[in-house]
Design a protein around this motif. Sequence first.
Motif, short mmCIF file in Angstrom:
data_model
loop_
_atom_site.label_atom_id
_atom_site.label_comp_id
_atom_site.label_asym_id
_atom_site.label_seq_id
_atom_site.Cartn_x
_atom_site.Cartn_y
_atom_site.Cartn_z
N VAL A 111 0.85 -1.19 0.00
CA VAL A 111 0.00 0.00 0.00
C VAL A 111 0.89 1.24 0.00
O VAL A 111 2.07 1.18 0.40
N PRO A 112 0.37 2.39 -0.45
CA PRO A 112 1.21 3.60 -0.54
C PRO A 112 1.87 4.00 0.79
O PRO A 112 3.03 4.41 0.81
N SER A 113 1.13 3.87 1.89
CA SER A 113 1.71 4.24 3.17
C SER A 113 2.90 3.36 3.51
O SER A 113 3.92 3.83 4.03
N ARG A 114 2.78 2.07 3.25
CA ARG A 114 3.89 1.15 3.50
C ARG A 114 5.08 1.46 2.61
O ARG A 114 6.23 1.41 3.05
N ALA A 115 4.81 1.79 1.35
CA ALA A 115 5.89 2.12 0.42
C ALA A 115 6.64 3.37 0.87
O ALA A 115 7.87 3.42 0.84
N LEU A 116 5.90 4.39 1.31
CA LEU A 116 6.54 5.62 1.77
C LEU A 116 7.34 5.40 3.05
O LEU A 116 8.42 5.95 3.23
N LEU A 117 6.79 4.59 3.96
CA LEU A 117 7.52 4.29 5.20
C LEU A 117 8.82 3.54 4.91
O LEU A 117 9.85 3.80 5.53
N GLN A 118 8.77 2.61 3.97
CA GLN A 118 9.97 1.87 3.62
C GLN A 118 11.01 2.80 2.98
O GLN A 118 12.21 2.69 3.27
N ALA A 119 10.56 3.71 2.14
CA ALA A 119 11.49 4.67 1.53
C ALA A 119 12.05 5.62 2.57
O ALA A 119 13.24 5.98 2.52
N ALA A 120 11.21 6.04 3.53
CA ALA A 120 11.68 6.95 4.57
C ALA A 120 12.69 6.29 5.49
O ALA A 120 13.56 6.96 6.05
N ALA A 121 12.61 4.98 5.65
CA ALA A 121 13.57 4.26 6.49
C ALA A 121 14.97 4.30 5.88
O ALA A 121 15.97 4.24 6.61
N ASP A 122 15.04 4.41 4.55
CA ASP A 122 16.33 4.43 3.88
C ASP A 122 16.78 5.82 3.47
O ASP A 122 17.98 6.07 3.31
#
Length: 263
Positions: A111-122
Amino acid sequence: MSAPVVWAALLAGITAALAVPSPARMPGQVRARRGLPPSAMAAVLVVGVLGVALVLTGLRGLLWAVLGCAVAFTGGHLTSRARAERRRRRAGAEVAHACQVVAGQLRLGAVPSRALLQAAADSDCMERAAATQLIGGDVGRALREAGAGPGREGLVSLARAWELGERTGAPIAALTLQVSDQVRGERAARQLVDAELSGPRSTARLLAFLPLVGIVMGRASGGDPVGFLLHTVPGLVCLVCGVLLACAGVLWTEQMARAARRP
């Protein structure tokens, strides 16, 4: 107190007064005059230094001050540009990686929220967008604000793709994948341009030091170029003119290289 000392103190005081920014305006107060921009402050300081040198040491001191200011300005300009370029490259690499992570996560079905959180982690550049997504805010606006810095222009493209997907219902995974490919292509093109420009820039800096070879050759042939340049007024004038021309050549080459890197 002698007149030269008085004039020197006066010039130094005027320079300091013009260079110091005015205090910030408090609520309810009349708008205060803003401080000078960095370029104007540098110009004022240079004029002050040259004036003090002329008053205290005469023409020779003025020539030495001009030489020192030219070398200091050129070195400071090149150093600041190199630091800004390194920051831009790091930001560009971070944005390219973040776009790739978002596109990859969405393509895998996240989902978009999960994708953004994963990108923010890196990548730190995605933290604002991820936080905005969690609270139901405007992700496109957050991405645009994060993409305002140098090297982060890819986030603006990602914001457009995100907004297009939200308005039209188009698959965000496909849109972000296109943005990721675009950002990587632009970064590769910039790297190619930088590699092509490294040769002319290095040549210009090498040519700036080429007159030193002439001084060594003159010394080896029995002349005294160092004594002429340092201990006579005509020689000092020639030295200052040569240094100014060399600095101008280096700065001109850097400006042309910078213009060539612009999209």
